[in-house]
Write an enzyme that holds these catalytic residues in place. Structure first.
Site, mmCIF file in Angstrom:
data_model
loop_
_atom_site.group_PDB
_atom_site.id
_atom_site.type_symbol
_atom_site.label_atom_id
_atom_site.label_comp_id
_atom_site.label_asym_id
_atom_site.label_seq_id
_atom_site.Cartn_x
_atom_site.Cartn_y
_atom_site.Cartn_z
ATOM 1 N N HIS A 170 0.157 -1.688 -7.855
ATOM 2 C CA HIS A 170 -0.267 -0.352 -8.308
ATOM 3 C C HIS A 170 -0.348 0.660 -7.158
ATOM 4 C CE1 HIS A 170 -5.010 -0.574 -7.920
ATOM 5 N NE2 HIS A 170 -4.428 -0.761 -6.782
ATOM 6 N N GLY A 229 2.147 -9.458 9.002
ATOM 7 C CA GLY A 229 3.425 -8.763 9.046
ATOM 8 C C GLY A 229 3.415 -7.596 8.088
ATOM 9 N N ASP A 230 4.611 -7.034 7.922
ATOM 10 C CA ASP A 230 4.792 -5.922 6.997
ATOM 11 C C ASP A 230 5.445 -6.486 5.739
ATOM 12 O OD1 ASP A 230 5.645 -3.750 5.564
ATOM 13 O OD2 ASP A 230 7.022 -3.007 7.111
HETATM 14 C C1 LIG Z 1 -5.787 -1.866 -2.384
HETATM 15 S S1 LIG Z 1 -5.889 -2.982 -1.044
HETATM 16 C C2 LIG Z 1 -5.989 -4.519 -1.922
HETATM 17 C C3 LIG Z 1 -6.487 -5.628 -1.064
HETATM 18 C C4 LIG Z 1 -6.710 -6.955 -1.800
HETATM 19 N N1 LIG Z 1 -5.485 -7.453 -2.393
HETATM 20 C C5 LIG Z 1 -7.794 -6.826 -2.841
HETATM 21 O O1 LIG Z 1 -7.498 -6.880 -4.036
HETATM 22 O O2 LIG Z 1 -8.955 -6.656 -2.441
HETATM 23 C C6 LIG Z 1 -4.221 -2.946 -0.439
HETATM 24 C C7 LIG Z 1 -3.975 -3.855 0.754
HETATM 25 O O3 LIG Z 1 -2.589 -3.758 1.133
HETATM 26 C C8 LIG Z 1 -2.501 -3.961 2.529
HETATM 27 N N2 LIG Z 1 -1.200 -3.434 2.962
HETATM 28 C C9 LIG Z 1 -0.773 -2.145 2.892
HETATM 29 N N3 LIG Z 1 0.463 -2.029 3.364
HETATM 30 C C10 LIG Z 1 0.861 -3.272 3.761
HETATM 31 C C11 LIG Z 1 2.045 -3.790 4.339
HETATM 32 N N4 LIG Z 1 3.089 -2.999 4.599
HETATM 33 N N5 LIG Z 1 2.111 -5.124 4.591
HETATM 34 C C12 LIG Z 1 1.044 -5.937 4.334
HETATM 35 N N6 LIG Z 1 -0.112 -5.488 3.769
HETATM 36 C C13 LIG Z 1 -0.206 -4.177 3.495
HETATM 37 C C14 LIG Z 1 -3.705 -3.206 3.066
HETATM 38 O O4 LIG Z 1 -4.098 -3.635 4.352
HETATM 39 C C15 LIG Z 1 -4.771 -3.496 2.001
HETATM 40 O O5 LIG Z 1 -5.565 -4.581 2.355
#
Ligand SMILES: C[S@@+](CC[C@H](N)C(=O)[O-])C[C@H]1O[C@@H](n2cnc3c(N)ncnc32)[C@H](O)[C@@H]1O
Length: 326
Positions: free
Chosen positions: A236, A216-217
């Site tokens: 961050h 989901g979002d």
């Molecule tokens: C910087 S990455 C960090 C991923 C993981 N937590 C890690 O430390 O390896 C940011 C993550 O946020 C997810 N993301 C971005 N927007 C999102 C949203 N609206 N809902 C759910 N996940 C989201 C992306 O798919 C991505 O995997």
């Protein structure tokens, strides 16, 4: 000053070395540029110049016979190293990444993120629209989790927690590491639908009986009824307003007596060098977030109904910022 100014050339050369897979090819036997060039289809003189340059910063070593051997620094560019930084190095050399950094002045002048200006999409939308780049990005995040996943699992005592949701947990290596070390725990990986698609054969595979997936979002809803919400390198990514929305949703969903665990760099005021101060600029360019100080975390949490209880350092660059319902 000149050394600092050629920093991007050094990173670019290492990224190219990773892209060409040189560390995989010289793992057991030293090889000359000529041998490697015919193996990978490269220009021998140009490849020699690349390897001579990276060897000058300890990434490969050139012997008197002109053959290049592995060093501890080049070894982490192997695909199967643990930890490996190959995908992270490759990501730094991708066009979208370079174009983003070339827009730093635009970001500083406007406070806006670069990719919207360049591609008309924010970074996560861009990665969704470009699956090859998305794969490299998620592999790069998994690289980082090989370092900070064990550091988080070692630094925090999960004994009092029975269920945990990893918010936006990428391909799941952090959650897998925590589950592997805490057999009493059940976990849920929460991600955007197209990212969840890529996780089922990933690091969580050995823990399927204690793990579920939800998509989901995160700004619309999060899975409810967990003892803890963990999120690494998420807060961050975003400015305060969306973070407060997300943290409020976790506050509403958390079980009584539950915890919030935010894993990010905590910036120390002052002039000391910290990689986090440069990652902070990356957050300005790409997703328009920022690294935060303790004071900023405290205020952010308070605005979402959480009280910061502890900042737990880890063996990696990140800390665990723990909170309980206020
Ligand atoms: C910087 S990455 C960090 C991923 C993981 N937590 C890690 O430390 O390896 C940011 C993550 O946020 C997810 N993301 C971005 N927007 C999102 C949203 N609206 N809902 C759910 N996940 C989201 C992306 O798919 C991505 O995997």
């Amino acid at each position: 000053m000149l050394q600092l100014l050629i920093g991007p050339h050094v990173a670019g050369a290492i990224s190219c070395l990773a892209q060409l897979g040189i560390s995989d090819l010289i793992d057991t036997v030293p090889k000359s540029a000529d041998e490697l060039a015919s193996q990978i289809g490269a220009n021998p003189q140009a490849l020699y110049r690349l390897m001579r340059a990276t060897a000058s910063v300890g990434v490969l070593s050139e012997g008197p016979d002109g053959k290049f051997s592995q060093t501890p620094m080049s070894a982490v560019l192997r695909s199967n190293a643990t930890p490996s930084l190959r995908s992270f190095a490759i990501m730094g050399g991708r066009e979208w990444h370079g174009r983003g950094w070339s827009h730093l002045e635009y970001c500083v002048r406007t406070g806006k993120q670069a990719l919207d200006q360049i591609y008309g999409a924010d970074v996560f939308e861009f990665l969704k629209q470009h699956p090859e780049e998305g794969q490299i990005f998620h592999n790069a995040m998994t690289d980082l989790s090989m370092i900070d996943g064990p550091a988080v699992a070692d630094a925090y005592n999960f004994a009092g927690i029975r269920s945990i949701v990893d918010i936006a947990g990428g391909h799941g290596l952090l959650l897998a590491t925590i589950l592997q070390r805490n057999p009493h725990l059940r976990g849920t990986l929460y991600e955007m639908p197209h990212v969840i698609e890529g996780t089922k054969n990933g690091p969580l595979k050995p823990h399927m009986e204690r793990c579920s997936f939800a998509s989901g979002d995160m700004f619309s809803s999060v899975p409810s009824g967990a003892d803890a919400y963990i999120m690494k390198h998420i807060i961050h990514d975003w400015p305060d307003e969306p973070c407060i929305k997300l943290l409020k949703a976790c506050r509403n969903g958390v079980n009584s007596g539950g915890k919030l665990l935010v894993v990010d760099a905590v910036i120390q005021p002052g002039n000391d060098f910290s990689p986090g101060k440069f990652l902070d600029l990356q957050m300005l360019i790409f997703p328009s977030g920022c690294e935060r100080t303790e004071k900023q975390f405290r205020a952010l949490f308070a605005a979402a109904g959480w009280q910061l209880t502890r900042i737990i350092p880890t063996a990696a660059a990140d800390s665990i910022v723990e909170a309980v319902p206020a």
